[in-house]
Design an enzyme around this catalytic site. Structure first.
Site, PDB file in Angstrom:
ATOM      1  N   LYS A  36       0.863  -1.197   0.000  1.00  0.00           N
ATOM      2  CA  LYS A  36       0.000   0.000   0.000  1.00  0.00           C
ATOM      3  C   LYS A  36       0.895   1.242   0.000  1.00  0.00           C
ATOM      4  O   LYS A  36       1.787   1.369   0.835  1.00  0.00           O
ATOM      5  CB  LYS A  36      -0.895   0.011   1.241  1.00  0.00           C
ATOM      6  CG  LYS A  36      -1.970  -1.067   1.221  1.00  0.00           C
ATOM      7  CD  LYS A  36      -2.776  -1.062   2.503  1.00  0.00           C
ATOM      8  CE  LYS A  36      -3.632   0.165   2.662  1.00  0.00           C
ATOM      9  NZ  LYS A  36      -4.473   0.088   3.894  1.00  0.00           N
TER      10      LYS A  36
HETATM   11  O1  G3P Z   1      -7.650   0.941   5.134  1.00  0.00           O
HETATM   12  C1  G3P Z   1      -7.881   2.324   5.352  1.00  0.00           C
HETATM   13  C2  G3P Z   1      -8.812   2.471   6.451  1.00  0.00           C
HETATM   14  O2  G3P Z   1      -8.328   1.675   7.523  1.00  0.00           O
HETATM   15  C3  G3P Z   1      -9.117   3.835   6.950  1.00  0.00           C
HETATM   16  O3  G3P Z   1     -10.263   3.641   7.701  1.00  0.00           O
HETATM   17  O4  G3P Z   1     -11.844   3.870   9.519  1.00  0.00           O
HETATM   18  O5  G3P Z   1      -9.513   4.767   9.773  1.00  0.00           O
HETATM   19  O6  G3P Z   1     -11.142   5.880   8.240  1.00  0.00           O
HETATM   20  P1  G3P Z   1     -10.705   4.597   8.876  1.00  0.00           P
END
Ligand code: G3P
Length: 220
Positions: free
Chosen positions: A85
């Site tokens: 990533k």
């Molecule tokens: O994989 C990206 C993701 O983990 C971001 O999610 O919930 O931290 O906005 P969040």
């Protein structure tokens, strides 16, 4: 649509894997920091999910040169099947371009606009990860950005796939599944919430009550 689990928690991964036909696990630096561990945990996750499922691991470095070094370190330590990533900074774009004609797979992460995704696709990213809920929280339309990415891919016949991330409710996931999104990555709780339904539980309780009241057993 492919479902990935957005966590590095071993017991959550094992619990979900036992039931749901998911395609793999995605992680990011915050997720790993939350588990207070890094490489050791990633190796463990890879062992649990096996090489037929995908593991996504994010670089932390800021310069392209260091990102490339970290990518190679991760591939050497965890296995060369993992997907790297890479954030969509300019240095990140340079890194994605660097890996374009190699057999190293990349996911362009932290996408907040469809033009960022367009550039990442042109640079050769294998996956694009729009941050649906974080976009929503900026008074914009996260599902809309992911849908635009799907249209861009279709318009220009890119081979990249949209693996949408950052969900906070089932409705966001549902809208993307109706739009032909290639994949979503969700937390264990939200993944379970996308399947669980109060109506099912109530119906099963009624069946059980009717049967037990009549036959005083749960056998035939
Ligand atoms: O994989 C990206 C993701 O983990 C971001 O999610 O919930 O931290 O906005 P969040």
């Amino acid at each position: 649509m492919k479902y990935y689990l957005d966590t590095a928690n071993i017991s959550d991964i094992q619990k979900i894997l036992n039931v749901f036909p998911i395609e793999g696990v995605t992680t990011n630096p915050s997720i790993l920091a939350n588990e207070s561990t890094s490489l050791k945990q990633l190796k463990e996750i890879q062992k649990i999910i096996g090489t037929e499922k995908d593991l996504f691991v994010q670089v932390i470095a800021k310069t392209s040169e260091e990102m490339i070094n970290q990518a190679h370190q991760l591939l050497n330590e965890i296995g060369n099947q993992i997907v790297i990533k890479i954030p969509v900074s300019q240095e990140g774009l340079k890194t994605i371009k660097h890996f374009q004609h190699s057999n190293i797979q990349t996911l362009a992460t932290a996408i907040f606009s469809s033009q960022q995704g367009m550039w990442a696709a042109k640079a050769g990213a294998d996956y694009l990860a729009p941050y649906v809920n974080r976009i929503d929280n900026m008074s914009s339309d996260g599902v809309g950005v992911a849908q635009e990415l799907l249209r861009i891919i279709d318009n220009y016949q890119f081979e990249t796939k949209v693996l949408a991330a950052s969900f906070k409710n089932v409705n966001q996931i549902q809208k993307l599944s109706l739009s032909g999104c290639h994949g979503v990555t969700v937390s264990p709780n939200l993944l379970e919430a996308s399947f669980t339904h109060e109506g099912t539980r109530k119906s099963l309780d009624e069946f059980e009550n009717d049967w037990v009241n009549k036959f005083q057993t749960l056998n035939f």
